[in-house]
Design a protein around this motif. Structure first.
Motif, PDB file in Angstrom:
ATOM      1  N   ALA A  17     -31.524 -93.186 -24.145  1.00 16.83           N
ATOM      2  CA  ALA A  17     -30.614 -94.229 -24.624  1.00 16.83           C
ATOM      3  C   ALA A  17     -29.157 -93.890 -24.336  1.00 16.83           C
ATOM      4  N   SER A  18     -28.770 -92.639 -24.560  1.00 17.31           N
ATOM      5  CA  SER A  18     -27.374 -92.245 -24.323  1.00 17.31           C
ATOM      6  C   SER A  18     -27.035 -92.305 -22.836  1.00 17.31           C
ATOM      7  N   THR A  19     -27.974 -91.936 -21.986  1.00 15.93           N
ATOM      8  CA  THR A  19     -27.741 -91.975 -20.540  1.00 15.93           C
ATOM      9  C   THR A  19     -27.587 -93.405 -20.049  1.00 15.93           C
ATOM     10  N   LEU A  20     -28.375 -94.310 -20.615  1.00 11.61           N
ATOM     11  CA  LEU A  20     -28.232 -95.716 -20.249  1.00 11.61           C
ATOM     12  C   LEU A  20     -26.838 -96.225 -20.630  1.00 11.61           C
ATOM     13  N   ALA A  21     -26.344 -95.802 -21.800  1.00 14.92           N
ATOM     14  CA  ALA A  21     -24.996 -96.207 -22.219  1.00 14.92           C
ATOM     15  C   ALA A  21     -23.952 -95.705 -21.224  1.00 14.92           C
ATOM     16  N   VAL A  22     -24.134 -94.472 -20.747  1.00 19.12           N
ATOM     17  CA  VAL A  22     -23.217 -93.915 -19.754  1.00 19.12           C
ATOM     18  C   VAL A  22     -23.238 -94.742 -18.480  1.00 19.12           C
TER      19      VAL A  22
ATOM     20  N   ILE B  72     -18.626 -90.648 -20.737  1.00 18.39           N
ATOM     21  CA  ILE B  72     -19.165 -89.585 -21.592  1.00 18.39           C
ATOM     22  C   ILE B  72     -19.020 -89.960 -23.059  1.00 18.39           C
ATOM     23  N   SER B  73     -17.904 -90.559 -23.421  1.00 21.31           N
ATOM     24  CA  SER B  73     -17.694 -90.989 -24.798  1.00 21.31           C
ATOM     25  C   SER B  73     -18.753 -92.004 -25.224  1.00 21.31           C
TER      26      SER B  73
ATOM     27  N   VAL C 242     -23.907 -92.870 -28.660  1.00 17.96           N
ATOM     28  CA  VAL C 242     -25.334 -93.139 -28.843  1.00 17.96           C
ATOM     29  C   VAL C 242     -26.075 -91.883 -29.294  1.00 17.96           C
ATOM     30  N   LEU C 243     -25.639 -90.731 -28.793  1.00 14.92           N
ATOM     31  CA  LEU C 243     -26.337 -89.478 -29.075  1.00 14.92           C
ATOM     32  C   LEU C 243     -26.381 -89.161 -30.564  1.00 14.92           C
TER      33      LEU C 243
ATOM     34  N   LEU D  97     -32.398 -90.539 -34.186  1.00 15.54           N
ATOM     35  CA  LEU D  97     -33.577 -90.554 -33.323  1.00 15.54           C
ATOM     36  C   LEU D  97     -33.304 -89.933 -31.961  1.00 15.54           C
ATOM     37  N   HIS D  98     -32.089 -89.410 -31.772  1.00 14.37           N
ATOM     38  CA  HIS D  98     -31.737 -88.872 -30.460  1.00 14.37           C
ATOM     39  C   HIS D  98     -31.225 -87.437 -30.640  1.00 14.37           C
ATOM     40  N   GLY D  99     -29.948 -87.214 -30.438  1.00 17.36           N
ATOM     41  CA  GLY D  99     -29.426 -85.848 -30.437  1.00 17.36           C
ATOM     42  C   GLY D  99     -29.504 -85.134 -31.766  1.00 17.36           C
ATOM     43  N   ALA D 100     -29.491 -85.893 -32.863  1.00 12.40           N
ATOM     44  CA  ALA D 100     -29.493 -85.257 -34.176  1.00 12.40           C
ATOM     45  C   ALA D 100     -30.893 -84.888 -34.658  1.00 12.40           C
ATOM     46  N   ALA D 101     -31.917 -85.193 -33.870  1.00 14.29           N
ATOM     47  CA  ALA D 101     -33.291 -84.966 -34.319  1.00 14.29           C
ATOM     48  C   ALA D 101     -33.592 -83.492 -34.560  1.00 14.29           C
ATOM     49  N   SER D 102     -32.960 -82.585 -33.799  1.00 11.70           N
ATOM     50  CA  SER D 102     -33.249 -81.156 -33.972  1.00 11.70           C
ATOM     51  C   SER D 102     -32.794 -80.656 -35.334  1.00 11.70           C
ATOM     52  N   GLY D 103     -31.766 -81.286 -35.918  1.00 11.59           N
ATOM     53  CA  GLY D 103     -31.310 -80.875 -37.243  1.00 11.59           C
ATOM     54  C   GLY D 103     -32.365 -81.111 -38.301  1.00 11.59           C
TER      55      GLY D 103
END
Length: 417
Positions: A235-240, A254-255, A260-261, A265-271
């Motif tokens: 999803a974040s790559t599509l936004a880019v 990049i912003s 989106v990250l 459900l995306h970048g924060a999932a590891s937390g």
């Protein structure tokens, strides 16, 4: 020539409308009941008639919808960067886990950007840009998330770069090689240890952990960065790519990705996986922790990936590297306990978020450290996609909406009292 011109303004019968739409007469009436078509009684009150222009417009919408359905309902984008196929993923045709195992993050980034693999590469940034980014980040509240800091650092770096609007390939590459270290250097430090300030992993470590890293830890962090550098059209790559399609400069692209990250459900999932593993270690077993998640109707973090029927290859590679780190033993055992416990209920495999959580828990990093690693790593992949999109026709990332609202003309609305 439009349908209206061909028919000289003559309205279509139900049979003619059905033929043009490629449907049955019953479906035409269903379109009317759903507000997609308007009808009028024919001469003498017999049968319904339809505006040919309206029928033609609906036919075009149906054609677009059918094309989207045949593509799985997803936007298909031409790309030569990443392929995901049969439980593997490839960077420019080369197995990505093999690349990450043999080459540093910076080299893998260059491979994505240029298709070349330099023997030695170092990323550096102008001091004035780093200073601007660092000052902007320092002005944020202490509770700001890693993505907050990275997004602000990106904006500040853009403001300090008067050449940011140059979208020539070499200029964008220069921006990329400076932006990645700028983002890392703008983050606050929590430890004073750095093994190699000339590498992104070496510079990032003291922003994540207070402990001194040995070779095993540094290898694991660099591997994680290289594994996470790209993953096709997330999803974040599509936004880019949408931003780059509109010819936004690299910092703005990049912003867009960072915005989106930040989603859970995306970048924060590891937390989420980090906090779960910490609880498993504290309680000595995964059974009660998994049960709590299921009882609350929550997914068990770190399990399953829609693109991999079995285990995420990124997780496999990072687990293998962490097996060489003695301090990671307990966290690895906790992760395996989670997987085996959940397997009693449903067959799910570890994804990269669980592997990242093993690393961050074992190294004593905060729960948001995985999000930081993910965002820094993915920045290079986003640049690769922006570069590729700059070479495409401008604004090609402009899908057509499939309007399902009320058909015009509608009466002018009255103010709500």
């Amino acid at each position: 020539m439009s349908g209206g011109e061909r028919d000289g303004g003559r309205r279509l019968s139900t049979k003619e409308a059905a033929e043009r739409l490629g449907v049955k007469a019953e479906t035409v009436y269903a379109y009317v009941s759903r507000g997609l078509l308007s009808s009028r009684r024919g001469p003498g009150g017999r049968g319904s008639t339809f505006d040919p222009k309206e029928v033609e417009a609906l036919s075009r919408r149906n054609t677009r919808a059918a094309a989207a359905s045949s593509a799985g309902g997803e936007l298909a984008v031409r790309t030569r960067i990443t392929l995901i196929e049969q439980d593997h993923y490839y960077f420019r045709g080369v197995d990505a886990t093999e690349l990450a195992a043999h080459y540093a993050y910076e080299q893998v980034a260059e491979w994505l950007w240029t298709g070349e693999l330099p023997a030695d590469v170092r990323f550096t940034a102008p001091e004035e840009i780093v200073t601007a980014a660092r000052r902007a980040v320092q002005a944020l509240p202490a509770h700001s998330s890693p993505t907050d800091r990275l997004r602000v650092a990106t904006i500040a770096a853009a403001a300090a770069d008067p050449l940011r609007f140059d979208l020539d390939e070499q200029a964008v590459l220069g921006t990329a090689r400076a932006l990645v270290p700028t983002l890392v250097d703008a983050l606050p430090t929590v430890g004073s240890w750095a093994r190699d300030e000339h590498t992104i992993a070496g510079r990032l470590w003291p922003r994540l952990a207070t402990r001194a890293p040995d070779d095993g830890w540094m290898n694991a962090l660099d591997l994680a960065l290289a594994l996470l550098i790209d993953h096709d059209l997330a999803a974040s790559t599509l936004a880019v790519r949408v931003a780059a399609s509109a010819r936004a400069h690299p910092y703005a692209a990049i912003s867009a990705g960072l915005g989106v990250l930040e989603g859970p459900l995306h970048g924060a999932a590891s937390g989420l996986a980090h906090r779960m593993l910490t609880e498993v270690i504290e309680r000595g077993s995964a059974a009660a922790v998994v049960a709590d998640h299921l009882r609350a109707g929550r997914r068990v973090p770190g399990l399953g990936h829609r693109l991999y029927p079995r285990e995420d290859p990124r997780a496999q590679a990072l687990f293998t590297a962490l097996e060489q780190v003695p301090e990671a033993h307990d966290a690895l055992a906790a992760a395996r306990d989670v997987v085996s416990t959940t397997a009693r209920h449903t067959e799910l495999y570890a994804n990269v978020d669980l592997a990242l959580a093993v690393m961050t828990v074992a190294a004593g990093m905060p729960s948001e450290a995985g999000e930081t690693v993910f965002a820094v790593a993915r920045t290079a992949g986003w640049i690769a996609h922006a570069l590729e999109e700059y070479g495409e026709r401008p604004l090609r990332m402009r899908p057509s909406g499939n309007y399902t609202g009320a058909r015009p003309p509608q009466p002018l609305p009255l103010p709500t009292p």
